[in-house]
Design an enzyme around this catalytic site. Structure first.
Site, PDB file in Angstrom:
ATOM      1  N   SER A  50       0.813  -1.209   0.000  1.00 29.88           N
ATOM      2  CA  SER A  50       0.000   0.000   0.000  1.00 29.88           C
ATOM      3  C   SER A  50       0.851   1.265   0.000  1.00 29.88           C
ATOM      4  CB  SER A  50      -0.939   0.012   1.219  1.00 29.88           C
ATOM      5  OG  SER A  50      -0.202   0.049   2.435  1.00 29.88           O
ATOM      6  N   HIS A  51       2.174   1.127   0.212  1.00 30.04           N
ATOM      7  CA  HIS A  51       3.065   2.278   0.202  1.00 30.04           C
ATOM      8  C   HIS A  51       4.154   2.144  -0.860  1.00 30.04           C
ATOM      9  CE1 HIS A  51       1.165   2.759   4.149  1.00 30.04           C
ATOM     10  NE2 HIS A  51       1.427   4.027   4.000  1.00 30.04           N
ATOM     11  N   ARG A  57       9.192  -8.935   9.522  1.00 25.94           N
ATOM     12  CA  ARG A  57       8.671  -9.395   8.228  1.00 25.94           C
ATOM     13  C   ARG A  57       9.206  -8.522   7.100  1.00 25.94           C
ATOM     14  NH1 ARG A  57       5.754  -7.869   4.485  1.00 25.94           N
ATOM     15  NH2 ARG A  57       5.299  -5.907   5.567  1.00 25.94           N
ATOM     16  N   GLU A 112      -4.632   0.317   2.805  1.00 23.58           N
ATOM     17  CA  GLU A 112      -5.058  -1.082   2.873  1.00 23.58           C
ATOM     18  C   GLU A 112      -6.543  -1.212   2.517  1.00 23.58           C
ATOM     19  OE1 GLU A 112      -3.450  -3.860   3.254  1.00 23.58           O
ATOM     20  OE2 GLU A 112      -1.516  -2.862   3.436  1.00 23.58           O
TER      21      GLU A 112
END
Length: 338
Positions: A47-48, A310, A188
């Site tokens: 989303s970025h 992550r 998102e």
């Protein structure tokens, strides 16, 4: 034809620079923004990443943001530096101001960077991570558009209002967290809407204030929700105050009013704080670092994951193998060159 496109990180960066330059942005701004967009895609923060080229270009074409304004740096005090972005995107203003911020933090122990009159679309973790890699502890925050209802309410009053923190770990990736004070990032919800997927309950309400799993109902007349009920609502309000009125800039309500329905990137301020660990302790910097590492090891030793772990794993994959984009998104981005 494959539904995806494989690109190297160099190709992602070059594509971003081409799109931004083609749409009227100076090379300095295009390069700064391309670095952040490439970092987002590299770390699988979709989303970025490349998706944000659609948002930035839309804002440029609407004439809401300057693509060429040079940041103006003001030395406010021994511990405060301010940068007037002059209604351009914030990335170049941060790159310019963060150099002064780091110097001040090392001289005074703690320093603040206030960025005013900026359009901010990106995650905050690239900023605190950059400072942490220089051995500084960092905290960053910014409001957005008023998309989020306060706890107990049903109408937008707050922004997604992210808060990010970075802690240096010599020889290791820094400890970094970056989260919206809303239950989910606006991007998102938009990605769910674009792909026709439902959102989880608790992310937002519809125009009647009723819980919904329909992302379109949230973005069209509804409201997003804060995480953690009243706790997230209070943190979000804190961000509004510290990165808004405290530094002489807009709240999320003001930013949305300024946008006047154009659907552009939020315009407001940003506050970044930097701390020099060597100045705060009692002279045992190595012992202080060791105590921090024992805490991190106690967390990971029981199977828990550190924030950003992550991302760092994704980063290693992307550096080795490149990134994968949905072909539909890639086609949309290429269309911005026409």
């Amino acid at each position: 034809m494959s539904e995806t496109v494989q690109l190297s990180l160099h190709e992602v960066h070059a594509l971003a620079v081409r799109v931004l330059s083609h749409n009227g942005m100076s090379d300095a701004h295009a390069q700064a923004i391309a670095r952040v967009i490439t970092a987002g895609q590299r770390d699988e923060c979709h989303s970025h990443g490349v998706y944000r080229l659609l948002v930035t270009t839309h804002t440029l074409r609407k004439g809401k943001v300057s693509g060429t304004a040079e940041p103006i740096v003001s030395d406010r005090s021994p511990a405060i530096v301010a940068v007037d972005a002059q209604f351009a995107f914030s990335q170049l203003a941060f790159e310019v101001g963060s150099k002064v911020l780091a110097e001040k933090a090392r001289r005074t122990g703690i320093a603040a960077l206030a960025i005013n009159n900026c359009y901010h679309f990106s995650a905050l973790w690239p900023e605190v991570e950059m400072l942490a890699e220089q051995g500084l502890v960092a905290l960053a925050m910014t409001p957005s558009h008023a998309w989020v209802a306060p706890a107990g309410g049903s109408r937008p009053a707050l922004g997604t209002n992210p808060l990010a923190f970075g802690w240096p770990r010599p020889g290791k990736s820094p400890y970094v967290f970056d989260f919206a004070t809303s239950a989910a990032a606006r991007g998102e919800i938009e990605l769910h809407r674009r792909s026709g997927k439902e959102i989880p309950l608790g992310w937002g309400v519809d125009a009647t204030g009723s819980p919904t799993t329909d992302p379109s109902a949230v973005v069209n007349g509804g409201a997003m929700l804060t995480f953690g009920g009243h706790k997230g609502s209070a943190l979000s309000t804190m961000v509004e105050m510290l990165a808004g009125p405290l530094i002489g800039d807009l709240t999320s309500i003001d930013s949305l009013a300024l946008d006047a329905g154009e659907g552009g990137t939020p315009c407001h301020g940003e506050l970044i704080l930097a701390f020099d660990p060597a100045a705060f302790g009692l002279g045992d910097l190595q012992g202080d670092r060791a105590r921090a590492e024992r805490l991190f090891e106690t967390i990971t030793g029981q199977g828990a994951r550190l924030p950003s772990q992550r991302r760092f794993e994704a980063r290693a994959r992307s550096v080795a193998h490149g990134v994968t984009l949905p072909r539909a998104l890639y086609s949309e981005v290429l269309a911005l060159l026409r």
